[in-house]
Write a protein that holds these residues in place. Structure first.
Motif, PDB file in Angstrom:
ATOM      1  N   PHE A  28       9.437 -36.826   9.710  1.00 27.92           N
ATOM      2  CA  PHE A  28       8.362 -37.447  10.483  1.00 27.92           C
ATOM      3  C   PHE A  28       7.029 -37.280   9.759  1.00 27.92           C
ATOM      4  N   LYS A  29       6.252 -38.373   9.648  1.00 28.68           N
ATOM      5  CA  LYS A  29       4.915 -38.326   9.068  1.00 28.68           C
ATOM      6  C   LYS A  29       3.901 -38.903  10.058  1.00 28.68           C
ATOM      7  N   LYS A  31      -5.922 -31.354  10.399  1.00 22.69           N
ATOM      8  CA  LYS A  31      -4.818 -31.257   9.441  1.00 22.69           C
ATOM      9  C   LYS A  31      -4.783 -29.870   8.797  1.00 22.69           C
ATOM     10  N   THR A  32      -5.927 -29.374   8.397  1.00 26.17           N
ATOM     11  CA  THR A  32      -5.996 -28.072   7.740  1.00 26.17           C
ATOM     12  C   THR A  32      -5.406 -26.973   8.614  1.00 26.17           C
ATOM     13  N   GLU A  33      -5.732 -26.985   9.899  1.00 27.01           N
ATOM     14  CA  GLU A  33      -5.229 -25.943  10.802  1.00 27.01           C
ATOM     15  C   GLU A  33      -3.725 -26.076  11.028  1.00 27.01           C
ATOM     16  N   ILE A  34      -3.216 -27.297  11.176  1.00 28.40           N
ATOM     17  CA  ILE A  34      -1.772 -27.493  11.368  1.00 28.40           C
ATOM     18  C   ILE A  34      -1.005 -27.010  10.142  1.00 28.40           C
ATOM     19  N   VAL A  35      -1.516 -27.325   8.963  1.00 19.67           N
ATOM     20  CA  VAL A  35      -0.857 -26.902   7.725  1.00 19.67           C
ATOM     21  C   VAL A  35      -0.960 -25.394   7.544  1.00 19.67           C
ATOM     22  N   VAL A  43       1.813 -33.074   2.738  1.00 13.69           N
ATOM     23  CA  VAL A  43       2.084 -34.466   2.358  1.00 13.69           C
ATOM     24  C   VAL A  43       2.574 -35.288   3.545  1.00 13.69           C
ATOM     25  N   ARG A  44       2.930 -34.637   4.651  1.00 12.84           N
ATOM     26  CA  ARG A  44       3.406 -35.354   5.829  1.00 12.84           C
ATOM     27  C   ARG A  44       2.264 -35.790   6.737  1.00 12.84           C
ATOM     28  N   ILE A  45       1.046 -35.434   6.386  1.00  9.83           N
ATOM     29  CA  ILE A  45      -0.084 -35.724   7.257  1.00  9.83           C
ATOM     30  C   ILE A  45      -1.192 -36.415   6.470  1.00  9.83           C
ATOM     31  N   GLU A  46      -1.596 -37.590   6.954  1.00  7.02           N
ATOM     32  CA  GLU A  46      -2.767 -38.285   6.427  1.00  7.02           C
ATOM     33  C   GLU A  46      -3.895 -38.167   7.444  1.00  7.02           C
ATOM     34  N   THR A  47      -5.121 -38.385   7.009  1.00  2.99           N
ATOM     35  CA  THR A  47      -6.257 -38.312   7.935  1.00  2.99           C
ATOM     36  C   THR A  47      -7.194 -39.493   7.725  1.00  2.99           C
TER      37      THR A  47
END
Length: 410
Positions: free
Chosen positions: A336-337, A365-369, A377-381
């Motif tokens: 999932f992305k 994104k930073t906090e989730i990672v 790589v699964r998250i774009e912003t």
């Protein structure tokens, strides 16, 4: 005569106890949450001394002197056991940005006084009161069976020169346009109290013959839960029909399964009273967000459960419950992305809002990672600034609807 000197050396030991939370709903969810908790515990256990020292330098002075363990600035990691998730749609919000400094707030009424102030320690605007009177929402609220209520509060000195405590009350009013007086005002109520020395407690009551013996009361003992002067607390209340849960920062203080067993109890007003405090960011939201269904099936989730200070891009710690649910979905679906998209209200310049929305999405994104070890790589912003409003920017509640974070399936 010979003199003998004996030196005694005392050793102290410390131990760390780690608790684990297991969610038994489904096998996949259980495994995902176990993985998340493991990563969080590793993060907590490996926090550097440099980070702790940096936090200590920023402590509000009164909190540092009164209770150093309570005064440590909160972070996302410290909320690792926080399971509160705010409602899906905001129906009331007030951060007093529509009010002038020194004025009484427009959405409220009082039988005494209060004023809007700012502080050098905490951003934003605050409603300050210091009297034995009450300040309540002027218009009646239409609250359903299930909703969440949150606010920030700072206990302060009273006119007598010391911390006075305060009361917060959920009320089913009798007088729609005036003040309900007495120690148990209105048709029914829930009282959350902070005493002058910091201990918190609660009381429920129903003012009719059927509810006369249904009232509850209690306290939260333990110095670690006491509030102290000039320190900010985030209070979260979760109402599900008869059940009421109340959190102070990351800690669940009270869980009352049968707080209001009569179905005709419907609160329609909130009020602050009898003490000295500053309050802000008062938010009521309805609907329990089904994050898994919306992301996986519908392909898009609009979240109001990720918080930032005004014009800031640092994710506030009370966002933890929402971020944990998003991370659980990603852990359960390894292919999932998603794209995280930030949105702002219409206050301020267009270019500044666009930049802020992009920075906020990147911060999420930073906090989730970082905390949940999701592959970056699964998250774009992206950010859209104020360009895609979902409501007019004409009131605090509508502006709160426009300030949102969207998660889009790729």
């Amino acid at each position: 005569m010979k003199t003998i000197f004996i030196c005694l050396i005392t050793f102290s030991l410390s131990a760390t106890v780690n608790a684990q939370i297991i969610n038994p709903k489904r096998l996949f969810e259980k495994k995902a949450n176990q993985a998340i908790e493991k990563k969080v515990d590793e993060t907590l256990n490996n926090k550097s001394k440099k980070e702790e020292t940096s936090k200590d330098k920023e402590l509000p002075k009164e909190a540092e002197k009164v209770n150093p363990s309570q005064a440590a600035l909160p972070s996302l990691q410290t909320y690792s056991r926080f399971d509160f998730i705010p409602g899906e749609k905001v129906i009331f919000f007030d951060d007093f940005t529509q009010d002038n400094i020194g004025d009484f707030p427009a959405l409220w009424n009082t039988n005494g006084s209060a004023e809007i102030v700012t502080t050098n320690l905490f951003p934003g605007r605050w409603m300050k009161f210091a009297s034995r009177n009450a300040i309540w929402t002027d218009g009646l609220l239409k609250l359903p069976d299930n909703y969440t209520l949150e606010f920030d509060v700072i206990p302060i000195k009273s006119e007598e020169g010391r911390m006075a405590g305060y009361n917060f009350r959920l009320l089913q009013s009798i007088n729609a346009k005036s003040y309900d007086h007495g120690s148990v005002p209105g048709k029914a109520g829930f009282l959350f109290s902070c005493e002058y020395y910091g201990r918190t407690g609660y009381r429920t009551y129903i003012n009719d013959a059927e509810g006369a013996d249904l009232g509850l009361s209690g306290y939260k003992d333990g110095q670690q839960f006491y509030q102290v002067e000039n320190y900010k607390y985030h209070i979260s209340i979760w109402v599900q029909k008869a059940r009421l849960r109340l959190y102070q920062d990351a800690n669940k203080l009270f869980d009352l399964p049968k707080a209001f067993p009569l179905t005709d109890v419907r609160f329609d007003r909130i009020r602050f009273e009898n003490g000295a405090a500053m309050v802000s960011n008062i938010r009521i939201a309805v609907g329990t967000p089904d994050m898994r269904n919306k992301l996986i099936t519908e392909g898009k989730l609009v979240s109001y459960g990720i918080y930032f200070d005004v014009n800031k891009d640092v994710v506030k710690p009370e966002s933890y419950g929402t971020l944990k649910e998003i991370a659980s979905v990603l852990n359960e679906n390894p292919t999932f992305k998603i794209k995280i998209v930030g949105h702002t209200d219409g206050d301020g310049a267009d270019a500044a809002n666009l930049d802020l929305s992009k920075r906020r999405a990147a911060a999420v994104k930073t906090e989730i990672v970082r905390i949940f070890s999701i592959d970056s790589v699964r998250i774009e912003t992206d950010g859209q600034g104020e360009s895609q409003p979902v409501a007019p920017n004409d009131s605090p509640s509508n502006k709160a609807l426009n300030r949102r974070v969207e998660f889009v399936k790729l």
